[in-house]
Design an enzyme around this catalytic site. Structure first.
Site, short mmCIF file in Angstrom:
data_model
loop_
_atom_site.label_atom_id
_atom_site.label_comp_id
_atom_site.label_asym_id
_atom_site.label_seq_id
_atom_site.Cartn_x
_atom_site.Cartn_y
_atom_site.Cartn_z
N HIS A 177 0.80 -1.23 0.00
CA HIS A 177 0.00 0.00 0.00
C HIS A 177 0.83 1.28 0.00
O HIS A 177 0.30 2.36 -0.24
CB HIS A 177 -0.90 0.04 1.23
CG HIS A 177 -0.16 0.33 2.50
ND1 HIS A 177 0.52 -0.64 3.20
CD2 HIS A 177 0.04 1.48 3.18
CE1 HIS A 177 1.10 -0.10 4.26
NE2 HIS A 177 0.82 1.20 4.26
N ARG A 178 2.13 1.17 0.26
CA ARG A 178 2.94 2.39 0.43
C ARG A 178 3.05 3.17 -0.88
O ARG A 178 3.33 2.59 -1.93
CB ARG A 178 4.32 2.00 0.97
CG ARG A 178 5.05 3.14 1.66
CD ARG A 178 6.23 2.62 2.44
NE ARG A 178 5.83 2.20 3.77
CZ ARG A 178 5.69 3.03 4.81
NH1 ARG A 178 5.89 4.32 4.65
NH2 ARG A 178 5.35 2.57 5.98
#
Length: 360
Positions: free
Chosen positions: A207-208
């Protein structure tokens, strides 16, 4: 009666703060006021969430979200200042490295209220990360720095904190407390392993922004996951941002994606997995808590002790390195015997220490 105002704004902070709140509730002479800034407003934070997680409902909700860093932090400070003036706390407690953390610390400091920072001293040494800026600034103006590890303490000392008017205490990691507390309950609360029919699998989170918002990096990671997935089933709770960027770039993941899961399901997935692949910070530690090898798809980590212990490998977005690292970790003999994050009583130590410091 000593009053402590706790500032939180993201879901992981609620879980951490809950462990300390339970400890505060057992101390006579302590009153805690919980403020939710609204930074990560989550529809799942309903009555059920607070009840199941045994988390005290916030006393105040500021509803500050969906803004840029400057506007968000400023609006939070405006709301927090009014609350701190009216509540008159003896201390303000902040957690981690979000905009809520920084807003709480700055506001309290300007009002000459003692600031206690939980998870102090963490460093990725990457100033492009907004979290790194938040944690450095928060540490610098805090009066009590609760470090989760000895590495965190050393980071502060190397930055000159031995000369600052602040007290450093290495107390262990409240996330370890939380993981152990909720692990027992996850067996009752979660049926996700049976529901998905899982046996041998790797748990992956992705998700980063540094990975999802770069087409080349995301394509490289997808290619690696698709390769690994041919030999080992991968379960990927798909973050909305990742889903959006995969569609935008026309990338295909040939692994089993599921909707984002709650904390009990996540604990069940970690504890039942063979290996963890992630670009998250917290999940690296949780993999260790449950004695699972971890491959971290980032260039740096705040949890360098996991790398040094040989239970975590850093790969960045290098697809070949991700594949190779998973193979190494699946076949490596690992030891999880090191006592890296305390004894599971960090929350009690924080509550008792802060209460004692307010009575000095």
């Amino acid at each position: 009666m000593k009053k402590i105002l706790t500032v939180i704004g993201a879901r992981p902070q609620f879980v951490k703060a809950a462990t300390v709140s339970r400890a505060f509730s057992k101390i006579k002479g302590v009153s805690e006021i919980i403020v939710h800034t609204g930074q990560h407003f989550d529809q799942n934070m309903s009555e059920v969430f607070f009840t199941e997680m045994e988390i005290p409902k916030p006393d105040h909700f500021l509803n500050v979200n969906s803004l840029g860093h400057g506007a968000m932090t400023g609006k939070m400070m405006e709301g927090l200042e009014a609350l701190m003036i009216s509540e008159k706390p003896d201390a303000v407690m902040v957690y981690g490295d979000t905009n809520s953390t920084l807003a709480g610390a700055i506001t309290a400091k300007k009002l000459h209220i003692k600031v206690a920072h939980v998870e102090a001293g963490l460093r990725s040494f990457n100033m492009h990360m907004p979290e790194e800026v938040n944690r450095i600034l928060t540490d610098r103006i805090s009066d009590i720095l609760y470090c989760p590890t000895e590495v965190a303490r050393k980071n502060l000392m190397e930055e000159g904190y031995g000369h600052f008017n602040a007290r450093i205490a290495v107390i262990g990691d409240v996330m370890y407390d939380a993981a152990m507390y909720y692990a027992e309950k996850s067996h009752e609360k979660s049926s996700i392993i049976d529901d998905l029919g899982l046996k041998d699998f790797a748990l992956c989170t992705l998700h980063r922004a540094e990975n999802t918002d770069d087409k080349e990096k995301l394509a490289s990671i997808c290619s690696a996951l698709n390769t690994i997935g041919k030999d080992l089933e991968i379960i990927l709770p798909l973050h909305p941002r990742t889903k959006k960027m995969l569609a935008a770039y026309g990338l295909k993941l040939n692994v089993r994606t599921i909707e984002p899961v709650g904390y009990f399901d996540m604990i069940a997935l970690i504890s039942s997995s063979d290996l963890v692949l992630t670009d998250s910070g917290g999940l690296q530690k949780e993999a260790y808590f449950f004695k699972k090898p971890c491959v971290t798809m980032r260039e740096q980590t705040e949890w360098v002790e996991l790398i040094e212990a040989g239970v975590n490998m850093l790969t960045g977005s290098d697809g070949d390195l991700i594949v190779k690292s998973v193979e190494i970790m699946r076949n490596k003999e690992l030891s999880f015997n090191a006592d890296l994050y305390g004894d599971g009583n960090a929350s009690v130590k924080i509550a008792e220490d802060l209460f004692a410091s307010l009575n000095d």
